[in-house]
Scaffold this active site. Structure first.
Site, PDB file in Angstrom:
ATOM      1  N   HIS A 203       0.794  -1.231   0.000  1.00  0.00           N
ATOM      2  CA  HIS A 203       0.000   0.000   0.000  1.00  0.00           C
ATOM      3  C   HIS A 203       0.828   1.283   0.000  1.00  0.00           C
ATOM      4  O   HIS A 203       0.288   2.363  -0.190  1.00  0.00           O
ATOM      5  CB  HIS A 203      -0.959   0.038   1.195  1.00  0.00           C
ATOM      6  CG  HIS A 203      -0.305   0.465   2.470  1.00  0.00           C
ATOM      7  ND1 HIS A 203       0.333  -0.422   3.289  1.00  0.00           N
ATOM      8  CD2 HIS A 203      -0.172   1.683   3.045  1.00  0.00           C
ATOM      9  CE1 HIS A 203       0.830   0.229   4.322  1.00  0.00           C
ATOM     10  NE2 HIS A 203       0.555   1.511   4.205  1.00  0.00           N
TER      11      HIS A 203
HETATM   12  C1  UD1 Z   1      -2.130   5.837   5.436  1.00  0.00           C
HETATM   13  C2  UD1 Z   1      -0.866   6.400   6.085  1.00  0.00           C
HETATM   14  C3  UD1 Z   1       0.194   5.313   6.200  1.00  0.00           C
HETATM   15  C4  UD1 Z   1      -0.358   4.052   6.863  1.00  0.00           C
HETATM   16  C5  UD1 Z   1      -1.622   3.625   6.139  1.00  0.00           C
HETATM   17  C6  UD1 Z   1      -2.253   2.396   6.736  1.00  0.00           C
HETATM   18  C7  UD1 Z   1      -0.432   8.771   5.660  1.00  0.00           C
HETATM   19  C8  UD1 Z   1       0.391   9.732   4.907  1.00  0.00           C
HETATM   20  N1  UD1 Z   1      -0.288   7.484   5.298  1.00  0.00           N
HETATM   21  O1  UD1 Z   1      -1.827   5.494   4.090  1.00  0.00           O
HETATM   22  O2  UD1 Z   1       1.267   5.799   6.971  1.00  0.00           O
HETATM   23  O3  UD1 Z   1       0.595   3.011   6.802  1.00  0.00           O
HETATM   24  O4  UD1 Z   1      -2.573   4.701   6.158  1.00  0.00           O
HETATM   25  O5  UD1 Z   1      -3.274   1.908   5.932  1.00  0.00           O
HETATM   26  O6  UD1 Z   1      -1.181   9.149   6.532  1.00  0.00           O
HETATM   27  N2  UD1 Z   1      -9.230   4.779   0.935  1.00  0.00           N
HETATM   28  C9  UD1 Z   1     -10.478   4.153   0.855  1.00  0.00           C
HETATM   29  N3  UD1 Z   1     -11.072   3.784   2.018  1.00  0.00           N
HETATM   30  C10 UD1 Z   1     -10.517   4.003   3.244  1.00  0.00           C
HETATM   31  C11 UD1 Z   1      -9.257   4.644   3.300  1.00  0.00           C
HETATM   32  C12 UD1 Z   1      -8.626   5.018   2.153  1.00  0.00           C
HETATM   33  O7  UD1 Z   1     -11.005   3.929  -0.211  1.00  0.00           O
HETATM   34  O8  UD1 Z   1     -11.130   3.624   4.252  1.00  0.00           O
HETATM   35  C13 UD1 Z   1      -8.536   5.126  -0.332  1.00  0.00           C
HETATM   36  C14 UD1 Z   1      -8.714   6.500  -0.820  1.00  0.00           C
HETATM   37  O9  UD1 Z   1      -8.863   6.450  -2.185  1.00  0.00           O
HETATM   38  C15 UD1 Z   1      -7.402   7.189  -0.479  1.00  0.00           C
HETATM   39  C16 UD1 Z   1      -6.401   6.049  -0.530  1.00  0.00           C
HETATM   40  O10 UD1 Z   1      -7.138   4.907  -0.138  1.00  0.00           O
HETATM   41  O11 UD1 Z   1      -7.112   8.207  -1.367  1.00  0.00           O
HETATM   42  C17 UD1 Z   1      -5.235   6.242   0.380  1.00  0.00           C
HETATM   43  O12 UD1 Z   1      -5.663   6.526   1.707  1.00  0.00           O
HETATM   44  P1  UD1 Z   1      -4.792   7.507   2.661  1.00  0.00           P
HETATM   45  O13 UD1 Z   1      -5.416   7.572   3.972  1.00  0.00           O
HETATM   46  O14 UD1 Z   1      -4.537   8.773   1.920  1.00  0.00           O
HETATM   47  O15 UD1 Z   1      -3.385   6.800   2.746  1.00  0.00           O
HETATM   48  P2  UD1 Z   1      -2.997   5.281   3.017  1.00  0.00           P
HETATM   49  O16 UD1 Z   1      -2.369   4.776   1.762  1.00  0.00           O
HETATM   50  O17 UD1 Z   1      -4.092   4.462   3.602  1.00  0.00           O
END
Ligand code: UD1
Length: 352
Positions: A203
């Site tokens: 991820h």
């Molecule tokens: C975040 C953290 C990372 C951690 C990870 C655990 C930051 C910078 N990164 O990364 O340190 O290891 O969480 O998972 O804070 N999305 C969904 N549903 C959800 C959550 C996210 O669809 O419930 C999708 C969205 O399209 C979003 C993408 O996942 O844009 C990424 O989510 P985001 O919270 O930005 O970062 P993570 O990659 O999860």
């Protein structure tokens, strides 16, 4: 003593679980703010249910966005919530955008700030998490270090007087969950009972956000000789769809994100773990399963001892390392014995 915990992303819910339990046992007045960074049922609510975490007192509902939009959305709402609680401590967890937003709001309101999982360093300045960690440590009044290495890293940055070595709360929750699932006969999603398999999670932005890199990683997983259970993080699903790269084929067995008990059960049963997650590297180490990490470095350097964890950023060794047998049976306990949440509570009471 009143403590406000600020969480928002999946690994923070796992770390919150043992803290919430100990605070309840000790009669600490504990409030929980959920930023809403993670919002899917299986990325958020399921963790509160499975780990018996009290419902958040406040949900900011920020959702996804660029780093600035996401972090700013949290900050815009945080001040008034923190002021209404008037806590003795604001407790932030790990290295996500929810961590840095909570830290910034707390220090500007002159509220005492404690950082759980302080002192981790990748020294890789292209990782957003590295900036979140460094900035939060330097803002915090108390840096709660999970390992001696983390405490040394803080000392190198002049933060030793604010540092308390408490151990790692993930040991607390990992061992409690391992014991709880030991006799469960629930199957691991994606595999038949008694089937030999690998488990992989991808991820990190560095692996998902470039089409060629993502295709290289997935091809290497498809070519492995055992089934590879791939619980798909939403970032992976979104990026693979954007680039038109399939998440199946070959050895891959795509499944929904697992619950925490399912992860622990899967890691115990797997031949090996392949990951870019910090948490999973450590869970593999704690549960005695060899891990291959698809990154150039790790913050959890202790897991590299005796080959329990191997870094393979360019995937040249994956076909050999993924299925390697378990190394020596004995592992050290660099992250403590599973009583870190108590040490955190004691540190906050002492420094109150
Ligand atoms: C975040 C953290 C990372 C951690 C990870 C655990 C930051 C910078 N990164 O990364 O340190 O290891 O969480 O998972 O804070 N999305 C969904 N549903 C959800 C959550 C996210 O669809 O419930 C999708 C969205 O399209 C979003 C993408 O996942 O844009 C990424 O989510 P985001 O919270 O930005 O970062 P993570 O990659 O999860």
């Amino acid at each position: 003593m009143r403590v406000v915990s600020i969480v928002g992303a999946r690994p923070q819910f796992v770390k919150l679980a043992p803290i919430a339990r100990v605070f309840e046992d000790l009669g600490v007045d504990h409030k929980i703010i959920h930023t809403g960074q993670h919002y899917d049922m299986n990325m958020s609510n399921a963790f509160f249910q499975d780990l018996s975490i009290p419902d958040p007192d406040v949900h900011l509902g920020v959702g996804s966005g660029t780093h600035g939009v996401q972090t700013g959305g949290m900050l815009a709402q945080m001040d008034s919530v923190l002021m209404s609680f008037q806590p003795d401590w604001v407790l932030v967890y790990g290295d996500t955008n929810s961590t840095i937003a909570g830290a910034l709001s707390a220090v500007k309101l002159h509220l005492p700030l404690a950082h759980l999982e302080a002192g981790l360093r990748s020294y890789n300045r292209s990782m957003p998490e590295e900036h979140n960690r460094v900035l939060t440590d330097h803002a915090a009044d108390v840096c709660l270090a999970p390992s001696a290495t983390a405490a040394q890293n803080l000392a190198k940055e002049g933060l030793s007087e604010r540092t308390v070595l408490v151990g790692d709360v993930m040991v607390d929750v990992c061992y409690l969950t391992r014991d709880a699932v030991q006799n469960s006969d629930a199957p691991v999603p994606g595999v038949e009972p008694d089937e030999r398999f690998l488990i992989a999670t991808i991820h990190r932005a560095e692996n998902t956000d470039d089409a060629m890199r993502l295709e290289t990683v997935l091809k290497a997983l498809r070519d492995l000789p055992l089934p590879v259970v791939l619980p798909a993080h939403p970032r992976l699903v979104a990026k693979a769809a954007e680039f038109g790269i399939p998440l199946n084929g070959g050895a891959l067995r795509l499944v929904e994100p697992l619950s925490y008990p399912e992860v622990v059960k899967a890691v115990v049963a797997a031949v090996g773990v392949i990951t870019d997650s910090g948490g999973l590297q450590k869970e593999a180490f704690l549960l005695g399963t060899p891990c291959t990490t698809l990154r150039t470095e790790t913050e959890w350097v202790e897991t590299l001892a005796d080959g329990w964890n191997v870094l393979d950023p360019d995937l040249t060794r994956l076909s050999q390392t993924a299925t390697r047998p378990t190394g020596v049976e004995q592992r050290n306990s660099p992250y403590g014995q599973g009583n870190a949440a108590h040490a955190v509570a004691n540190a906050l009471i002492e420094h109150h």
